[in-house]
Motif scaffolding. Structure first.
Motif, mmCIF file in Angstrom:
data_model
loop_
_atom_site.group_PDB
_atom_site.id
_atom_site.type_symbol
_atom_site.label_atom_id
_atom_site.label_comp_id
_atom_site.label_asym_id
_atom_site.label_seq_id
_atom_site.Cartn_x
_atom_site.Cartn_y
_atom_site.Cartn_z
ATOM 1 N N UNK A 102 0.732 -1.582 -0.041
ATOM 2 C CA UNK A 102 0.286 0.033 0.423
ATOM 3 C C UNK A 102 1.057 1.364 0.079
ATOM 4 N N UNK A 103 1.852 1.451 0.715
ATOM 5 C CA UNK A 103 2.759 2.532 0.321
ATOM 6 C C UNK A 103 3.533 2.393 -0.542
ATOM 7 N N UNK A 104 4.199 1.023 -1.281
ATOM 8 C CA UNK A 104 5.072 1.489 -2.691
ATOM 9 C C UNK A 104 6.434 0.520 -2.055
ATOM 10 N N UNK A 105 6.198 0.653 -0.683
ATOM 11 C CA UNK A 105 7.816 0.348 -0.047
ATOM 12 C C UNK A 105 8.614 -1.480 -0.596
ATOM 13 N N UNK A 106 9.880 -0.638 -0.781
ATOM 14 C CA UNK A 106 10.281 -1.907 -0.562
ATOM 15 C C UNK A 106 10.840 -2.299 0.522
ATOM 16 N N UNK A 107 10.824 -4.189 0.135
ATOM 17 C CA UNK A 107 11.140 -4.723 1.666
ATOM 18 C C UNK A 107 12.376 -6.310 1.402
ATOM 19 N N UNK A 108 12.758 -6.035 2.337
ATOM 20 C CA UNK A 108 13.891 -7.186 2.341
ATOM 21 C C UNK A 108 13.548 -8.265 3.676
ATOM 22 N N UNK A 109 13.548 -8.832 3.319
ATOM 23 C CA UNK A 109 12.847 -9.935 4.562
ATOM 24 C C UNK A 109 14.494 -11.059 4.848
ATOM 25 N N UNK A 110 13.819 -11.259 6.081
ATOM 26 C CA UNK A 110 15.023 -12.020 6.318
ATOM 27 C C UNK A 110 14.754 -13.648 6.422
ATOM 28 N N UNK A 158 11.102 -6.808 -3.696
ATOM 29 C CA UNK A 158 11.712 -7.474 -2.462
ATOM 30 C C UNK A 158 12.885 -8.571 -2.626
ATOM 31 N N UNK A 159 13.583 -8.974 -1.402
ATOM 32 C CA UNK A 159 14.472 -9.589 -1.433
ATOM 33 C C UNK A 159 14.120 -10.007 0.012
ATOM 34 N N UNK A 160 14.392 -11.386 -0.619
ATOM 35 C CA UNK A 160 15.070 -12.537 1.093
ATOM 36 C C UNK A 160 15.908 -13.296 0.726
ATOM 37 N N UNK A 161 16.869 -13.026 1.766
ATOM 38 C CA UNK A 161 17.759 -13.139 2.728
ATOM 39 C C UNK A 161 18.040 -14.460 3.578
ATOM 40 N N UNK A 162 18.456 -15.867 3.324
ATOM 41 C CA UNK A 162 17.989 -16.706 3.831
ATOM 42 C C UNK A 162 19.701 -16.440 5.013
ATOM 43 N N UNK A 217 21.236 -3.740 4.817
ATOM 44 C CA UNK A 217 21.675 -1.722 4.914
ATOM 45 C C UNK A 217 21.718 -1.758 3.646
ATOM 46 N N UNK A 218 22.934 -2.210 3.070
ATOM 47 C CA UNK A 218 23.320 -2.248 1.743
ATOM 48 C C UNK A 218 22.182 -2.552 0.493
ATOM 49 N N UNK A 219 21.734 -3.370 0.973
ATOM 50 C CA UNK A 219 19.677 -3.992 0.149
ATOM 51 C C UNK A 219 19.260 -3.060 0.350
ATOM 52 N N UNK A 220 19.156 -1.937 1.451
ATOM 53 C CA UNK A 220 17.914 -1.234 1.504
ATOM 54 C C UNK A 220 18.260 0.303 0.814
ATOM 55 N N UNK A 221 20.130 0.191 1.004
ATOM 56 C CA UNK A 221 20.388 2.002 -0.016
ATOM 57 C C UNK A 221 20.175 1.588 -1.259
ATOM 58 N N UNK A 222 20.769 0.000 -2.104
ATOM 59 C CA UNK A 222 20.684 0.026 -3.328
ATOM 60 C C UNK A 222 19.509 -0.655 -3.966
ATOM 61 N N UNK A 280 25.104 -10.305 -6.595
ATOM 62 C CA UNK A 280 24.020 -9.203 -6.154
ATOM 63 C C UNK A 280 24.952 -7.766 -5.429
ATOM 64 N N UNK A 281 25.739 -8.222 -4.737
ATOM 65 C CA UNK A 281 26.695 -7.449 -3.648
ATOM 66 C C UNK A 281 28.658 -7.380 -4.381
ATOM 67 N N UNK A 282 28.569 -7.368 -4.927
ATOM 68 C CA UNK A 282 29.996 -7.749 -5.342
ATOM 69 C C UNK A 282 31.420 -7.415 -4.400
ATOM 70 N N UNK A 283 30.967 -5.847 -3.297
ATOM 71 C CA UNK A 283 32.034 -5.874 -3.019
ATOM 72 C C UNK A 283 31.842 -6.653 -1.671
ATOM 73 N N UNK A 284 31.018 -7.491 -0.894
ATOM 74 C CA UNK A 284 30.699 -8.533 0.149
ATOM 75 C C UNK A 284 31.825 -8.738 0.577
#
Length: 312
Positions: A102-110, A158-162, A217-222, A280-284
């Motif tokens: 409803x907010x059009x927000x990006x989601x990162x889910x653990x 969205x992004x799901x991280x295990x 934090x990088x996922x949120x920022x990018x 996804x995160x080349x600098x990891x």
């Protein structure tokens, strides 16, 4: 930008709130404080809202105006209440997703490496079958599925991280989760034997919390997204016996160990294939285990109260 962190007073959540604030975000932490500790947010310019992630009206209000949501809220792995696990982990995730849509927000889910079950295949790659062996793990897999379904049905970014074996400062030794390291460290500092459930050759991918927080934090920022879940671990397998050896070296003495029967519902080995993560995160660049252990020991030394169930 306003970012909501569910489970924001938890171990990972509190560390993440601090990092997001350092990066200039307005952070709102949503937590029911069932396992989270409000004091871990002391000194941070964070807006703590206390309530259940399964309460959609509450979640919708907290998420109003948010550009991003990091969904960490979940019951601990040792839970023995499938109904409560479903309410928090599945219904709670649905509440977050609907509010974010409803907010059009990006989601990162653990999520958790437990969704893979006890497969002998190592390292664990995202394309392998998921066969959870506990109701708790099944609830985490169901939550993942909802995130992916909202992406495909509604275009929700969205992004799901295990997550694999996260440890570090603020991780409480008394929580009924897979907190092997804080239990070991507290027992060692109190000069008690370390209890190992199994023969000590079982292995885990131990990931320092700063590594996890940096990726979140990088996922949120990018505004990073993925069409399927992505493993987040160090990519290195470490046996329990090796962990005890590292702790012994750090503390400068041999640590006594008591061995007990292994639990029947725990995977013997779990290591992440991090190929997709690095894409996804080349600098990891994960924090080395030895450095993370040193930080965890320092934090535990500062804790002066409580009792420690020593299990692994």
């Amino acid at each position: 930008m306003k970012v909501v962190v569910t489970g924001g007073a938890g171990f990972i959540g509190a560390n993440l709130c601090g990092e997001l604030i350092r990066r200039g975000y307005y952070v709102v932490a949503l937590d029911d404080l069932s396992t989270g500790v409000a004091a871990d947010l002391d000194g941070l310019d964070v807006d703590l809202r206390v309530g259940s992630v399964a309460d959609f009206g509450f979640v919708e209000g907290v998420c109003r105006g948010a550009g991003g949501v990091v969904h960490l809220a979940a019951t601990p792995p040792g839970s023995r209440s499938p109904e409560h696990d479903h309410e928090v982990n599945v219904t709670g995730t649905l509440s977050v997703l609907e509010a974010a849509r409803r907010e059009g927000a990006h989601v990162v889910a653990a999520s958790s490496d437990s969704v893979y079950g006890d497969s002998p295949v190592q390292p664990r790659a995202e394309g392998m079958p998921c066969l959870p062996v506990t109701p708790w793990a099944a609830s985490r897999l169901a939550a993942e599925s909802y995130v992916l379904a909202y992406r495909s049905s509604f275009g929700l970014p969205s992004l799901v991280l295990r997550l694999f074996g996260v440890f570090g400062p603020s991780q409480r030794f008394g929580h009924s989760d897979a907190a092997m390291l804080p239990a070991f460290i507290r027992a060692a500092l109190e000069e008690r034997p370390l209890t190992v459930h199994g023969d000590g050759t079982q292995s885990r991918d131990l990931t320092f919390v700063d590594t996890v927080v940096g990726v979140l934090a990088d996922a949120v920022e990018g505004t990073v997204t993925s069409e399927r879940p992505v493993n987040l671990g160090s990519g290195v397998a470490t046996t329990v016996n090796e962990v005890i050896g590292l702790l012994s070296t750090s503390l400068g003495r041999t640590l006594p160990v008591d061995f007990a029967p292994a639990p029947t519902d725990a995977a013997r080995h779990s290591t992440a294939d991090i190929t997709a993560l690095r894409a996804l995160f080349p600098g990891f660049d994960p924090v080395p285990l030895e450095r993370g252990l040193s930080r965890a020991i320092e934090w535990q030394r500062r804790q002066t109260s409580g009792s420690c169930p020593v299990t692994a």
